[in-house]
Design an enzyme around this catalytic site. Structure first.
Site, PDB file in Angstrom:
ATOM      1  NE  ARG A 117      -3.642   0.058   2.537  1.00 15.23           N
ATOM      2  CZ  ARG A 117      -4.331   0.401   3.621  1.00 15.23           C
ATOM      3  NH1 ARG A 117      -4.244  -0.335   4.723  1.00 15.23           N
ATOM      4  NH2 ARG A 117      -5.092   1.484   3.618  1.00 15.23           N
ATOM      5  CB  CYS A 136      -1.936   3.537   9.724  1.00 20.03           C
ATOM      6  SG  CYS A 136      -3.318   4.022  10.784  1.00 20.03           S
TER       7      CYS A 136
END
Length: 274
Positions: free
Chosen positions: A178, A233
């Site tokens: 990611r 995050c």
């Protein structure tokens, strides 16, 4: 309670402390790929700390965003939490959502708080007492007082400013794929990649069997810096895992970008890297 984590042995030996309150911060529906069957039991005497529905601003379209100090104070009091309460927080994955609850209490000025290293799985493995989760529990109203610490949380405006100034070291707890923008994001409408200047320290590298690695092992995976640290995050949950890991090894000032990638990735005018 001087460290951000305590062991299950420590908790068991302190169960009779009248100021001790155990909080279960498990997610009812987990966002991680790790599954658990420990959904209907809790540590004996624990109280459910509902991050998703109670201790978040549910009016915000972003997930898991911090509630107002007034809301937090009211709901903490409903759980019977007092100013002098000694809080131990766990979750049913070992270490996943409990660091978020820990950080929320720090954000609201409460210092006597720690995460149970290994959480419910470790507690059960040691054959310590558990019970079925009660329905509609009742607690005496506490006198908890929220004293908001704004320096512990960052907005997208502050992150954008830091992209230019580089005054703080930005750490991204997401998976490497990611971070590098390989494949699609979990949530629709989000761009792929990472905030310019950030470094990747996937939270999964810092854990083993639901527990934080020993300090000497943690250091091998961490990128260190002398500047203040900002953690990000996907939605502000696993960033807190990284934050506690860094708290275990260093004293840099630490904060969380609360909106994290769910905020940054949806805004087309903000820069990204891959």
């Amino acid at each position: 309670m001087t460290k951000p984590t305590v062991s299950v042995a420590w908790l068991f030996s302190n169960l009779e402390d009248p100021n001790l309150i155990i909080l279960d911060a498990s997610f009812k529906e987990n966002q991680s790929n790790v599954k658990t069957e420990l959904v209907n039991i809790q540590i004996k005497g624990a109280r459910f700390f509902d991050i998703k529905n109670i201790f978040s601003d549910t009016s915000n379209p972003l997930p898991n965003t911090i509630p107002s100090p007034e809301q937090f104070e009211l709901e903490a009091r409903k759980l019977g939490i007092n100013k002098n309460s000694c809080l131990v927080i766990y979750d049913n994955l070992g270490i996943y959502s409990s660091p978020r609850a820990w950080w929320l209490f720090k954000l609201m000025g409460h210092q006597k708080v720690a995460v149970l290293n290994g959480g419910l799985p470790e507690w059960i493995s040691q054959k310590y007492p558990v019970e079925a989760i009660p329905e509609n529990p009742n607690y005496s109203i506490g006198d908890f007082k929220a004293e908001f610490m704004p320096e512990l949380v960052k907005s997208k405006e502050q992150i954008l400013e830091n992209v230019n100034t580089k005054d703080a070291f930005l750490i991204d707890a997401r998976a490497e794929s990611r971070f590098k923008g390989i494949g699609d994001e979990h949530r629709p409408g989000l761009r792929s990649g990472h905030i310019p200047g950030s470094v990747n320290v996937p939270y999964t590298q810092l854990l083993q069997n639901g527990k934080f690695l020993p300090k000497e092992e943690l250091i091998k995976f961490m990128k260190t810096d002398s500047r203040p640290l900002i953690f990000t995050c996907g939605s502000g949950v696993t960033a807190c895992i990284d934050l506690i890991a860094y708290e275990l090894i260093g004293e840099n000032p630490k904060s969380v970008y609360d909106g994290s990638w769910t905020d940054w990735g949806q805004l087309k005018n903000l820069p990204i890297e891959k």
